[in-house]
Each structure stands twice: as structure tokens, then as C-alpha cells.
Design a protein around this motif. Structure first.
Motif, mmCIF file in Angstrom:
data_model
loop_
_atom_site.group_PDB
_atom_site.id
_atom_site.type_symbol
_atom_site.label_atom_id
_atom_site.label_comp_id
_atom_site.label_asym_id
_atom_site.label_seq_id
_atom_site.Cartn_x
_atom_site.Cartn_y
_atom_site.Cartn_z
ATOM 1 N N LYS A 24 -8.539 -1.257 -40.996
ATOM 2 C CA LYS A 24 -8.617 0.041 -41.684
ATOM 3 C C LYS A 24 -8.079 -0.062 -43.105
ATOM 4 O O LYS A 24 -8.614 0.560 -44.018
ATOM 5 N N ILE A 25 -7.014 -0.821 -43.296
ATOM 6 C CA ILE A 25 -6.435 -0.965 -44.627
ATOM 7 C C ILE A 25 -7.427 -1.627 -45.572
ATOM 8 O O ILE A 25 -7.623 -1.173 -46.706
ATOM 9 N N LEU A 26 -8.071 -2.694 -45.114
ATOM 10 C CA LEU A 26 -9.015 -3.417 -45.969
ATOM 11 C C LEU A 26 -10.439 -2.866 -45.873
ATOM 12 O O LEU A 26 -11.321 -3.323 -46.596
ATOM 13 N N ASN A 27 -10.649 -1.910 -44.983
ATOM 14 C CA ASN A 27 -11.950 -1.270 -44.807
ATOM 15 C C ASN A 27 -13.038 -2.292 -44.468
ATOM 16 O O ASN A 27 -14.075 -2.376 -45.122
ATOM 17 N N VAL A 28 -12.752 -3.110 -43.452
ATOM 18 C CA VAL A 28 -13.703 -4.097 -42.970
ATOM 19 C C VAL A 28 -13.889 -3.911 -41.467
ATOM 20 O O VAL A 28 -13.088 -3.249 -40.804
ATOM 21 N N LYS A 29 -14.938 -4.513 -40.935
ATOM 22 C CA LYS A 29 -15.187 -4.441 -39.500
ATOM 23 C C LYS A 29 -14.245 -5.400 -38.781
ATOM 24 O O LYS A 29 -13.955 -6.484 -39.292
ATOM 25 N N PRO A 30 -13.780 -5.038 -37.586
ATOM 26 C CA PRO A 30 -12.919 -5.955 -36.830
ATOM 27 C C PRO A 30 -13.685 -7.217 -36.424
ATOM 28 O O PRO A 30 -14.888 -7.158 -36.182
ATOM 29 N N PRO A 31 -13.006 -8.338 -36.356
ATOM 30 C CA PRO A 31 -13.670 -9.582 -35.951
ATOM 31 C C PRO A 31 -14.176 -9.491 -34.517
ATOM 32 O O PRO A 31 -13.484 -8.994 -33.642
ATOM 33 N N GLN A 32 -15.390 -9.964 -34.310
ATOM 34 C CA GLN A 32 -15.980 -9.996 -32.975
ATOM 35 C C GLN A 32 -15.956 -11.435 -32.484
ATOM 36 O O GLN A 32 -16.531 -12.310 -33.114
ATOM 37 N N ASN A 33 -15.268 -11.678 -31.392
ATOM 38 C CA ASN A 33 -15.138 -13.025 -30.810
ATOM 39 C C ASN A 33 -14.599 -14.024 -31.828
ATOM 40 O O ASN A 33 -15.036 -15.167 -31.881
ATOM 41 N N GLY A 34 -13.663 -13.581 -32.644
ATOM 42 C CA GLY A 34 -13.032 -14.466 -33.614
ATOM 43 C C GLY A 34 -13.871 -14.757 -34.839
ATOM 44 O O GLY A 34 -13.544 -15.638 -35.615
ATOM 45 N N SER A 61 -4.983 -14.460 -39.146
ATOM 46 C CA SER A 61 -4.352 -14.998 -37.941
ATOM 47 C C SER A 61 -5.223 -14.803 -36.710
ATOM 48 O O SER A 61 -5.107 -15.548 -35.742
ATOM 49 N N GLU A 62 -6.099 -13.820 -36.751
ATOM 50 C CA GLU A 62 -7.023 -13.591 -35.640
ATOM 51 C C GLU A 62 -8.232 -14.517 -35.729
ATOM 52 O O GLU A 62 -8.745 -14.979 -34.720
ATOM 53 N N VAL A 63 -8.682 -14.812 -36.936
ATOM 54 C CA VAL A 63 -9.925 -15.555 -37.127
ATOM 55 C C VAL A 63 -9.699 -17.066 -37.205
ATOM 56 O O VAL A 63 -10.489 -17.843 -36.664
ATOM 57 N N LEU A 64 -8.646 -17.509 -37.884
ATOM 58 C CA LEU A 64 -8.461 -18.943 -38.145
ATOM 59 C C LEU A 64 -8.385 -19.825 -36.896
ATOM 60 O O LEU A 64 -8.955 -20.919 -36.902
ATOM 61 N N PRO A 65 -7.715 -19.418 -35.810
ATOM 62 C CA PRO A 65 -7.734 -20.301 -34.630
ATOM 63 C C PRO A 65 -9.140 -20.539 -34.094
ATOM 64 O O PRO A 65 -9.462 -21.654 -33.670
ATOM 65 N N HIS A 66 -10.008 -19.540 -34.153
ATOM 66 C CA HIS A 66 -11.385 -19.716 -33.686
ATOM 67 C C HIS A 66 -12.157 -20.642 -34.625
ATOM 68 O O HIS A 66 -12.965 -21.454 -34.166
ATOM 69 N N VAL A 67 -11.911 -20.525 -35.931
ATOM 70 C CA VAL A 67 -12.586 -21.381 -36.898
ATOM 71 C C VAL A 67 -12.145 -22.837 -36.710
ATOM 72 O O VAL A 67 -12.969 -23.751 -36.704
ATOM 73 N N GLU A 68 -10.842 -23.051 -36.543
ATOM 74 C CA GLU A 68 -10.341 -24.405 -36.342
ATOM 75 C C GLU A 68 -10.888 -25.019 -35.057
ATOM 76 O O GLU A 68 -11.238 -26.204 -35.023
#
Length: 141
Positions: A62-72, A113-120
Motif C-alpha cells: 500500500k505504501i509503494l502502491n504496487v501489487k502484492p507478490p504472487q508466489n514470490g 525480503s519476500e521476493v529475493l528468496p524465491h529469486v535466489e
């Protein structure tokens, strides 16, 4: 007689304060242990605040006005563009708010922190799939 009354008041007050501090410490320790256990098991990471940022994923989006990550997976370019624009516009030197700037920074960190583990993990799987291919350099003489 007065010194005796004063001494009793001081002793009783110290006991009350000591007990209240001990109880508050027990509650804080139990809460911290529960949060650590939740973070390690991975339960409820989207709805709960992380230990480091204290911000939920929904708040960050909400702060950055972006969609939440789906499945990382998230559009990190969009996140970074919004972050840079909001961070620069809230610069205290330009009359902005340091508080808002720090909230924007924490929001970006929370999404990362939510996305990077999935990317790695995806990068590791891709490397395993293609095999290890070291880059060899020959010394030029």
C-alpha cells in the motif's frame, strides 16, 4: 516514626516496580519467541510483520502502491521506480518528511525480503539445470 513509614513506602514501591518489570520482561520474551517460531516455520509471513521491519507485506504494498507478490514473483522494476520517486520526493532537504522516507525504505525492504528468496532459489535451480560451467582464463604472457 516518620522514617519507618517512609522506609515501608519505599520498600513496597520497589517490590511493585520490580514485579511489574519482571512481568513485562516475561511477556516480551514470550512474544519474541513466538514471533521467531512463526518466522522460522514460515506461517503467516504475509499477514504478520517481520521482526526486522515491523511491517506487513500488505502495508508495504500500500505504501509503494504496487501489487502484492504472487508466489514470490513481483515486478521489481516497478517497485524500484516507485521507491525512487517517493524516496526522492520525501527528502528532508527538499522539505519532505524523514519519517515518510524511512517508511518508504522499510516498505521496499519488506517486499524485497519476500521476493529475493524465491529469486535466489530459481537462480540456483537454473544453475543446477544447466550445470556448473566455470569461466577459465588463460594467462597471457
Amino acid at each position: 516514626m516518620a522514617y519507618r513509614l517512609i522506609t515501608q513506602v519505599v520498600l513496597i514501591g520497589t517490590r511493585v516496580l520490580g514485579r511489574s518489570f519482571a512481568e513485562a520482561y516475561k511477556q516480551a520474551a514470550a512474544s519474541s519467541a513466538y514471533q521467531r517460531a512463526q518466522a522460522q516455520s514460515g506461517n503467516g509471513t504475509t499477514g504478520r510483520a517481520t521482526l526486522s521491519s515491523g511491517m506487513t507485506l500488505d502495508e508495504a504494498c500500500k505504501i509503494l502502491n504496487v501489487k502484492p507478490p504472487q508466489n514470490g514473483q513481483a515486478n521489481m522494476e516497478e517497485v524500484m521506480d516507485r521507491f525512487k520517486r517517493l524516496f526522492d520526493s520525501n527528502d528532508p532537504k527538499k522539505g519532505g518528511s524523514f519519517y515518510l522516507q524511512s517508511k518508504i525504505l522499510r516498505a521496499r525492504e519488506r517486499i524485497e525480503s519476500e521476493v529475493l528468496p524465491h529469486v535466489e532459489k530459481a537462480e540456483q535451480e537454473a544453475e543446477i539445470k544447466e550445470g556448473w560451467n566455470p569461466k577459465l582464463y588463460k594467462d597471457k604472457k
